[in-house]
Design an enzyme around this catalytic site. Structure first.
Site, PDB file in Angstrom:
ATOM      1  N   LYS A   1      49.485  40.280  52.679  1.00 34.11           N
ATOM      2  CA  LYS A   1      49.044  41.416  51.788  1.00 34.11           C
ATOM      3  C   LYS A   1      48.242  42.479  52.334  1.00 34.11           C
ATOM      4  CE  LYS A   1      45.386  38.973  49.740  1.00 34.11           C
ATOM      5  NZ  LYS A   1      44.352  38.775  48.818  1.00 34.11           N
TER       6      LYS A   1
ATOM      7  N   LYS B   1      41.295  43.817  52.597  1.00 34.12           N
ATOM      8  CA  LYS B   1      40.076  44.609  53.293  1.00 34.12           C
ATOM      9  C   LYS B   1      39.828  43.723  54.555  1.00 34.12           C
ATOM     10  CE  LYS B   1      38.046  44.538  48.762  1.00 34.12           C
ATOM     11  NZ  LYS B   1      37.207  43.776  47.889  1.00 34.12           N
TER      12      LYS B   1
ATOM     13  N   LYS C   1      41.526  31.418  53.755  1.00 33.99           N
ATOM     14  CA  LYS C   1      40.345  31.873  54.253  1.00 33.99           C
ATOM     15  C   LYS C   1      39.346  31.110  55.314  1.00 33.99           C
ATOM     16  CE  LYS C   1      39.544  35.426  50.736  1.00 33.99           C
ATOM     17  NZ  LYS C   1      38.430  35.898  49.696  1.00 33.99           N
TER      18      LYS C   1
HETATM   19  P1  TYM Z   1      39.340  40.677  45.205  1.00 31.95           P
HETATM   20  O1  TYM Z   1      37.933  41.597  45.351  1.00 31.95           O
HETATM   21  O2  TYM Z   1      39.973  40.215  46.373  1.00 31.95           O
HETATM   22  O3  TYM Z   1      40.416  41.906  44.703  1.00 31.95           O
HETATM   23  C1  TYM Z   1      40.230  42.641  43.641  1.00 31.95           C
HETATM   24  C2  TYM Z   1      41.512  42.854  42.697  1.00 31.95           C
HETATM   25  O4  TYM Z   1      42.537  43.466  43.545  1.00 31.95           O
HETATM   26  C3  TYM Z   1      43.765  42.755  43.608  1.00 31.95           C
HETATM   27  N1  TYM Z   1      44.440  42.968  44.891  1.00 31.95           N
HETATM   28  C4  TYM Z   1      45.665  43.135  45.307  1.00 31.95           C
HETATM   29  N2  TYM Z   1      46.586  43.580  44.160  1.00 31.95           N
HETATM   30  C5  TYM Z   1      47.623  43.853  44.627  1.00 31.95           C
HETATM   31  N3  TYM Z   1      48.245  43.936  46.228  1.00 31.95           N
HETATM   32  C6  TYM Z   1      47.116  43.581  47.016  1.00 31.95           C
HETATM   33  N4  TYM Z   1      47.362  43.674  48.209  1.00 31.95           N
HETATM   34  C7  TYM Z   1      45.793  43.335  46.532  1.00 31.95           C
HETATM   35  N5  TYM Z   1      44.631  42.859  47.059  1.00 31.95           N
HETATM   36  C8  TYM Z   1      43.824  42.673  46.071  1.00 31.95           C
HETATM   37  C9  TYM Z   1      43.360  41.133  43.318  1.00 31.95           C
HETATM   38  O5  TYM Z   1      44.072  40.360  42.911  1.00 31.95           O
HETATM   39  C10 TYM Z   1      41.899  41.397  42.462  1.00 31.95           C
HETATM   40  O6  TYM Z   1      42.576  41.492  41.086  1.00 31.95           O
HETATM   41  N6  TYM Z   1      38.533  36.336  43.137  1.00 31.95           N
HETATM   42  C11 TYM Z   1      38.575  37.702  42.976  1.00 31.95           C
HETATM   43  C12 TYM Z   1      37.322  38.418  42.193  1.00 31.95           C
HETATM   44  C13 TYM Z   1      36.942  37.721  41.045  1.00 31.95           C
HETATM   45  C14 TYM Z   1      37.580  37.635  39.576  1.00 31.95           C
HETATM   46  C15 TYM Z   1      36.766  36.948  38.708  1.00 31.95           C
HETATM   47  C16 TYM Z   1      38.735  38.483  39.180  1.00 31.95           C
HETATM   48  C17 TYM Z   1      35.611  37.070  40.801  1.00 31.95           C
HETATM   49  N7  TYM Z   1      35.583  36.632  39.559  1.00 31.95           N
HETATM   50  C18 TYM Z   1      36.988  36.863  37.476  1.00 31.95           C
HETATM   51  C19 TYM Z   1      39.065  38.376  37.859  1.00 31.95           C
HETATM   52  C20 TYM Z   1      38.273  37.212  37.041  1.00 31.95           C
HETATM   53  C21 TYM Z   1      38.818  38.551  44.180  1.00 31.95           C
HETATM   54  O7  TYM Z   1      38.437  38.107  45.094  1.00 31.95           O
HETATM   55  O8  TYM Z   1      39.234  39.682  44.003  1.00 31.95           O
END
Ligand code: TYM
Length: 334
Positions: A198, A201, A114
């Protein structure tokens, strides 16, 4: 000692949720509601580690909440709330900043991706983002964390932080070591334009992803334009592994139709990708467009969404404050 199972997960309100979020995380969130207590959080403080336009951020928090509900999360079953409304997240994050090691953070690959080539210009928040994530989870003493594969390393860090806290403050098993729940088949849904990236967004081209709010026409067009292969679909999984875009389409099809990848591959072997794409678009439209319509409907009543978040905040805050009181004592804070 019997530890009560509790799931926690978060999603960033940084724009449209997509098929990767849906298959990799949200569907798992929904099914876990019947297995254990669950807390699901819209992580707005994580989102601002990269600049967000204030009015867009507010809307995106509500839209992510609507997406939670539209995919099947029930406020009667799960606590649904917004991260910044529970002050304990930032307080614990500070304490954990003092537990976590710089060397540990330096290994985080998502920061490297990032921050890009000019790390000096990345926000400090982006760098310590995984510590805040650990705070999210440990504040509730969560035992299970449903996420996609891209969050695995952050989860490992949360476990290391929990372990070091338990050791430093001589309180074995105080923080449970959170277990990642990563779906086997759809842990990483790939971009429709590039099988090495992957689905995300932040990718520039909207053709790289299926958004939950896409219309039937958009889904059809995106799947038609998705990168595949000029050869017919192979029946050999070794050959398929060398064709990541084709494998991605077949994996999505297999997940949505609830058939195994082996079964799908043998059904499709020898056929052209246009045949797979036609079938895939059809099942995706059937699965995704009702979710999109429900999101749009829910977004018409913003006060209802705010109410759900407020109720969730109240419940989350009670657990957070109870745990924080003990955490403060353990650290020696008055
Ligand atoms: P974020 O907002 O990027 O994504 C949310 C969830 O979607 C999953 N994900 C995917 N799974 C499969 N294929 C993909 N292409 C894909 N893109 C996204 C992510 O793995 C995630 O589960 N850091 C985290 C948010 C967070 C969090 C937490 C998660 C903050 N605190 C505590 C668990 C526990 C994030 O940026 O997810």
């Amino acid at each position: 000692m019997i530890i009560k199972k509790l799931a926690f997960s978060g999603v960033q309100p940084t724009g449209n949720l997509h098929l990767g979020n849906y298959l990799g995380a949200l569907k798992n969130f929904v099914s876990l509601q019947n297995e254990m207590d669950c807390i699901y959080c819209v992580v707005d403080l994580h989102a601002i580690t990269v600049f967000q336009k204030p009015s867009e951020l507010t809307n995106n928090v509500l839209e992510t909440t609507a997406s939670f509900l539209a995919t099947g999360l029930k406020p009667e079953k799960s606590i649904i709330f917004n991260q910044s409304s529970v002050a304990g997240h930032t307080e614990l994050a500070w304490i954990l900043n003092c537990i976590s090691r710089i060397g540990w953070l330096n290994r985080m690959t998502q920061f490297k991706d990032k921050a890009g080539s000019d790390k000096e210009k990345a926000s400090v928040g982006l760098y310590i983002y995984p510590n805040l994530m650990a705070a999210d989870i440990l504040l509730y003493k969560a035992t299970h964390v449903p996420v996609g594969a891209d969050q695995k390393q952050h989860l490992e860090l949360s476990r290391d932080i929990a372990q070091k806290f338990n050791k430093d403050f001589n309180c074995e098993n105080f923080f449970p070591l959170p277990e990642p729940l990563i779906p086997k088949k759809v842990s990483r849904i790939m971009s429709l334009r590039d099988g090495a990236k992957k689905m995300s967004k932040s990718e520039e081209s909207d053709y790289s992803r299926i958004n939950l709010k896409d219309s039937a026409d958009e889904i059809k067009k995106k799947i038609q334009k998705a990168k595949s292969d000029s050869e017919p679909i192979p029946d050999d999984s070794k050959i398929l592994k060398q064709k990541p875009e084709a494998l991605n389409l077949l994996t999505i099809y297999s997940e949505i139709t609830k058939k195994s990848l082996a079964q799908i591959t043998s059904e499709m072997a020898g056929k052209k990708y246009s045949y797979l794409k036609e079938n895939l678009a059809e099942v995706l439209i059937e699965e995704i467009t009702p979710v999109g319509k429900e999101i749009q409907k829910l977004l018409k009543d913003k006060s209802h969404l705010k109410n759900i978040l407020e109720n969730g905040t109240e419940k989350a805050n009670i657990i957070a404050e109870e745990n924080l009181k003990i955490i403060r004592e353990k650290v020696g804070l008055i």
